[in-house]
Design a protein around this motif. Structure first.
Motif, PDB file in Angstrom:
ATOM      1  N   LYS A   1     -11.088  14.936  16.820  1.00  0.00           N
ATOM      2  CA  LYS A   1     -11.832  14.926  15.717  1.00  0.00           C
ATOM      3  C   LYS A   1     -12.502  16.415  15.362  1.00  0.00           C
ATOM      4  N   LYS A   2     -13.023  17.123  16.454  1.00  0.00           N
ATOM      5  CA  LYS A   2     -13.511  18.480  15.983  1.00  0.00           C
ATOM      6  C   LYS A   2     -12.553  19.321  15.291  1.00  0.00           C
ATOM      7  N   ALA A   3     -11.173  19.072  15.547  1.00  0.00           N
ATOM      8  CA  ALA A   3     -10.189  20.024  14.781  1.00  0.00           C
ATOM      9  C   ALA A   3     -10.175  19.671  13.432  1.00  0.00           C
ATOM     10  N   ASP A   4     -10.454  18.417  13.114  1.00  0.00           N
ATOM     11  CA  ASP A   4     -10.449  17.868  11.586  1.00  0.00           C
ATOM     12  C   ASP A   4      -9.310  18.048  10.831  1.00  0.00           C
ATOM     13  N   PRO A   5      -7.957  17.775  11.660  1.00  0.00           N
ATOM     14  CA  PRO A   5      -6.572  18.045  11.035  1.00  0.00           C
ATOM     15  C   PRO A   5      -6.574  16.884   9.699  1.00  0.00           C
ATOM     16  N   ASP A   6      -5.588  17.377   8.892  1.00  0.00           N
ATOM     17  CA  ASP A   6      -4.941  16.330   7.850  1.00  0.00           C
ATOM     18  C   ASP A   6      -4.391  15.322   8.500  1.00  0.00           C
ATOM     19  N   VAL A   7      -3.694  15.591   9.637  1.00  0.00           N
ATOM     20  CA  VAL A   7      -2.750  14.510  10.135  1.00  0.00           C
ATOM     21  C   VAL A   7      -2.486  14.897  11.533  1.00  0.00           C
TER      22      VAL A   7
ATOM     23  N   MET B   1      -2.198   5.325   0.189  1.00  0.00           N
ATOM     24  CA  MET B   1      -2.940   6.515  -0.430  1.00  0.00           C
ATOM     25  C   MET B   1      -3.131   7.655   0.532  1.00  0.00           C
ATOM     26  N   ILE B   2      -3.025   7.437   2.029  1.00  0.00           N
ATOM     27  CA  ILE B   2      -3.070   8.694   2.851  1.00  0.00           C
ATOM     28  C   ILE B   2      -1.929   9.569   2.643  1.00  0.00           C
TER      29      ILE B   2
ATOM     30  N   THR C   1       2.213  25.022   3.751  1.00  0.00           N
ATOM     31  CA  THR C   1       1.599  26.036   4.211  1.00  0.00           C
ATOM     32  C   THR C   1      -0.057  25.835   4.339  1.00  0.00           C
ATOM     33  N   GLU C   2      -0.444  24.709   3.651  1.00  0.00           N
ATOM     34  CA  GLU C   2      -1.713  24.336   3.802  1.00  0.00           C
ATOM     35  C   GLU C   2      -2.207  22.960   4.684  1.00  0.00           C
ATOM     36  N   LEU C   3      -1.219  22.473   5.112  1.00  0.00           N
ATOM     37  CA  LEU C   3      -1.377  21.397   5.964  1.00  0.00           C
ATOM     38  C   LEU C   3      -1.725  21.695   7.081  1.00  0.00           C
TER      39      LEU C   3
END
Length: 80
Positions: free
Chosen positions: A62-68, A1-2, A12-14
């Motif tokens: 956690k604070k950066a809230d990345p996609d990966v 799913m991920i 460019t949005e990742l």
């Protein structure tokens, strides 16, 4: 799913957190590896958040809230 969700995000949005540094005696090697990965991703147009962990606290990730996250930590608390 991920992975399916990641495939739907244009490069460019990742948002990728490159986690480097750490507390092991391989810290300097990790910083060098992490910077190389971050530069390669930036050249592809990826949004990069370089994160230099100086202790075992992962709150900056956690604070950066990345996609990966790309883990470029070496030694203890890295690939060990």
């Amino acid at each position: 799913m991920i992975m399916q969700k990641l495939h739907n995000i244009p490069e460019t949005e990742l948002k990728v957190a490159v986690v480097m540094g750490g507390v092991s005696n391989e810290r300097e090697v990790s910083l060098k590896s992490g910077k190389a990965v971050a530069n390669a991703l930036k050249k592809r147009g990826v949004q990069v958040v370089p994160i230099d962990l100086k202790d075992k606290n992962i709150e900056p990730v956690k604070k950066a809230d990345p996609d990966v996250a790309f883990i470029a930590l070496h030694g203890e608390f890295g690939e060990d």
